[in-house]
Design an enzyme around this catalytic site. Sequence first.
Site, PDB file in Angstrom:
ATOM      1  CE  LYS A  23      41.408  58.437  27.100  1.00  0.00           C
ATOM      2  NZ  LYS A  23      41.171  58.823  25.838  1.00  0.00           N
ATOM      3  NE  ARG A  29      44.639  53.510  23.474  1.00  0.00           N
ATOM      4  CZ  ARG A  29      44.547  54.866  23.663  1.00  0.00           C
ATOM      5  NH1 ARG A  29      45.108  55.143  24.452  1.00  0.00           N
ATOM      6  NH2 ARG A  29      43.768  55.784  22.730  1.00  0.00           N
ATOM      7  NE  ARG A  86      41.843  65.357  19.445  1.00  0.00           N
ATOM      8  CZ  ARG A  86      42.502  64.222  20.082  1.00  0.00           C
ATOM      9  NH1 ARG A  86      42.151  64.478  21.878  1.00  0.00           N
ATOM     10  NH2 ARG A  86      42.408  63.664  19.835  1.00  0.00           N
ATOM     11  NE  ARG A 138      45.723  63.173  18.017  1.00  0.00           N
ATOM     12  CZ  ARG A 138      45.071  62.591  19.838  1.00  0.00           C
ATOM     13  NH1 ARG A 138      45.279  63.365  20.681  1.00  0.00           N
ATOM     14  NH2 ARG A 138      45.088  61.294  19.567  1.00  0.00           N
ATOM     15  NE  ARG A 159      41.970  58.223  17.645  1.00  0.00           N
ATOM     16  CZ  ARG A 159      41.619  60.021  17.901  1.00  0.00           C
ATOM     17  NH1 ARG A 159      41.235  60.260  17.165  1.00  0.00           N
ATOM     18  NH2 ARG A 159      42.226  60.483  19.051  1.00  0.00           N
TER      19      ARG A 159
HETATM   20  P1  AP5 Z   1      40.176  65.262  24.954  1.00  0.00           P
HETATM   21  O1  AP5 Z   1      40.646  65.498  26.556  1.00  0.00           O
HETATM   22  O2  AP5 Z   1      41.307  65.553  24.116  1.00  0.00           O
HETATM   23  O3  AP5 Z   1      39.928  63.489  24.743  1.00  0.00           O
HETATM   24  P2  AP5 Z   1      40.786  61.829  24.930  1.00  0.00           P
HETATM   25  O4  AP5 Z   1      39.323  61.357  25.416  1.00  0.00           O
HETATM   26  O5  AP5 Z   1      42.244  62.352  25.561  1.00  0.00           O
HETATM   27  O6  AP5 Z   1      41.093  62.283  23.339  1.00  0.00           O
HETATM   28  P3  AP5 Z   1      42.231  61.537  22.341  1.00  0.00           P
HETATM   29  O7  AP5 Z   1      41.579  61.240  21.365  1.00  0.00           O
HETATM   30  O8  AP5 Z   1      43.112  62.346  22.835  1.00  0.00           O
HETATM   31  O9  AP5 Z   1      42.026  60.365  22.979  1.00  0.00           O
HETATM   32  P4  AP5 Z   1      43.263  58.705  22.415  1.00  0.00           P
HETATM   33  O10 AP5 Z   1      42.620  58.109  23.473  1.00  0.00           O
HETATM   34  O11 AP5 Z   1      42.238  58.697  20.991  1.00  0.00           O
HETATM   35  O12 AP5 Z   1      44.469  59.063  21.911  1.00  0.00           O
HETATM   36  P5  AP5 Z   1      45.585  59.069  22.066  1.00  0.00           P
HETATM   37  O13 AP5 Z   1      46.400  60.833  21.967  1.00  0.00           O
HETATM   38  O14 AP5 Z   1      45.853  58.697  23.197  1.00  0.00           O
HETATM   39  O15 AP5 Z   1      39.507  65.676  24.334  1.00  0.00           O
HETATM   40  C1  AP5 Z   1      38.923  65.933  23.316  1.00  0.00           C
HETATM   41  C2  AP5 Z   1      38.077  66.957  22.211  1.00  0.00           C
HETATM   42  O16 AP5 Z   1      36.612  67.233  23.784  1.00  0.00           O
HETATM   43  C3  AP5 Z   1      38.691  68.430  22.871  1.00  0.00           C
HETATM   44  O17 AP5 Z   1      38.795  68.887  21.917  1.00  0.00           O
HETATM   45  C4  AP5 Z   1      38.357  68.918  24.012  1.00  0.00           C
HETATM   46  O18 AP5 Z   1      37.856  69.852  24.404  1.00  0.00           O
HETATM   47  C5  AP5 Z   1      36.820  69.113  23.885  1.00  0.00           C
HETATM   48  N1  AP5 Z   1      36.595  67.888  25.227  1.00  0.00           N
HETATM   49  C6  AP5 Z   1      36.075  67.845  26.657  1.00  0.00           C
HETATM   50  N2  AP5 Z   1      35.822  67.413  26.863  1.00  0.00           N
HETATM   51  C7  AP5 Z   1      34.611  67.950  27.008  1.00  0.00           C
HETATM   52  C8  AP5 Z   1      33.698  68.612  27.651  1.00  0.00           C
HETATM   53  N3  AP5 Z   1      32.993  68.048  28.498  1.00  0.00           N
HETATM   54  N4  AP5 Z   1      32.446  68.778  27.009  1.00  0.00           N
HETATM   55  C9  AP5 Z   1      32.778  69.514  25.543  1.00  0.00           C
HETATM   56  N5  AP5 Z   1      34.072  69.343  24.791  1.00  0.00           N
HETATM   57  C10 AP5 Z   1      35.458  68.469  25.521  1.00  0.00           C
HETATM   58  O19 AP5 Z   1      46.288  58.067  21.463  1.00  0.00           O
HETATM   59  C11 AP5 Z   1      46.712  58.788  19.851  1.00  0.00           C
HETATM   60  C12 AP5 Z   1      47.080  57.469  19.270  1.00  0.00           C
HETATM   61  O20 AP5 Z   1      48.329  56.089  19.504  1.00  0.00           O
HETATM   62  C13 AP5 Z   1      46.166  56.028  19.758  1.00  0.00           C
HETATM   63  O21 AP5 Z   1      45.234  55.521  18.867  1.00  0.00           O
HETATM   64  C14 AP5 Z   1      47.262  54.474  19.072  1.00  0.00           C
HETATM   65  O22 AP5 Z   1      47.647  54.705  18.129  1.00  0.00           O
HETATM   66  C15 AP5 Z   1      48.647  55.024  20.176  1.00  0.00           C
HETATM   67  N6  AP5 Z   1      48.238  54.337  21.169  1.00  0.00           N
HETATM   68  C16 AP5 Z   1      48.771  55.933  22.344  1.00  0.00           C
HETATM   69  N7  AP5 Z   1      48.397  54.924  23.703  1.00  0.00           N
HETATM   70  C17 AP5 Z   1      48.391  53.645  23.429  1.00  0.00           C
HETATM   71  C18 AP5 Z   1      48.669  52.466  24.456  1.00  0.00           C
HETATM   72  N8  AP5 Z   1      48.281  52.392  25.597  1.00  0.00           N
HETATM   73  N9  AP5 Z   1      48.427  51.311  23.268  1.00  0.00           N
HETATM   74  C19 AP5 Z   1      48.308  50.927  22.331  1.00  0.00           C
HETATM   75  N10 AP5 Z   1      48.729  51.903  21.494  1.00  0.00           N
HETATM   76  C20 AP5 Z   1      48.508  53.801  22.117  1.00  0.00           C
END
Ligand code: AP5
Length: 212
Positions: free
Chosen positions: A13, A88, A127, A161, A172
């Site tokens: 994403k 979410r 990552r 991270r 997660r």
């Molecule tokens: P990346 O693009 O970083 O993936 P992402 O979908 O953005 O994953 P996140 O881990 O950031 O999502 P998340 O939802 O768990 O974390 P968030 O920060 O929102 O890609 C991942 C890896 O794959 C990278 O290394 C990239 O290079 C690689 N990649 C990408 N595309 C690729 C491809 N096509 N082929 C190969 N490799 C590829 O949330 C963290 C925490 O915050 C949560 O656990 C929660 O505690 C809290 N939080 C955040 N938002 C909320 C909410 N709305 N409500 C409640 N708690 C929340």
Amino acid sequence: MKLVFLGPPGAGKGTQAASVKEAYPVAHISTGDMLRENVKRETPLGKEAKAFMDEGKLVPDELIINMIRKTISGDACAKGFILDGFPRTAPQAEALDALLKEMGTSLDRAILFDVDDETVVSRLTSRRVCSTCGAIYNVHFDPPPEDGKCRNCGNPTIVQRKDDTEEVIRKRLQVYHHQTAPLIEYYTSRGILSRLDGTGPKDAVLALLAER
Ligand code: AP5
């Protein structure tokens, strides 16, 4: 353009949002990045959110909704936005709909990046991110520069991270399947869900996204 990016952790994403932002003047709103910034600055919100994040649990809805409300209605989002990691839960989705209605607008599409759990574990354990600017790297698919300096901001602050350990990633994923996946039906029933295969290489996924 008002989009929600849905999908499990590691679905790509943030990676795809960064590419879209290069081509269109839209805001990329990542609730994860906003929370991490609050944790770093040790704000009251950051202090409250930290324990949930470290364990891979969701931060309580009311904290998230309050945090995002001002951003969505602010100037930065006037030309459109991509919401990455929000909503979410069903209460978050309902709060978003209500806020947009108050603003006299609505979402254009919710894009679901479909990626299986084992791909997620493999992507997230490899990552790396820049803790200064949030740039995303991957040891296998998109390695950080050899000198360790971020190619986006130039700072030597590329890290793993804290929630990217296999144990927390699996937690997660459980949280995603129980609390966030129901939003697929939520947006399908509103006729705005587009589902795309997120398992291909980054550019192939971007090409699929451009078709939506
Ligand atoms: P990346 O693009 O970083 O993936 P992402 O979908 O953005 O994953 P996140 O881990 O950031 O999502 P998340 O939802 O768990 O974390 P968030 O920060 O929102 O890609 C991942 C890896 O794959 C990278 O290394 C990239 O290079 C690689 N990649 C990408 N595309 C690729 C491809 N096509 N082929 C190969 N490799 C590829 O949330 C963290 C925490 O915050 C949560 O656990 C929660 O505690 C809290 N939080 C955040 N938002 C909320 C909410 N709305 N409500 C409640 N708690 C929340």
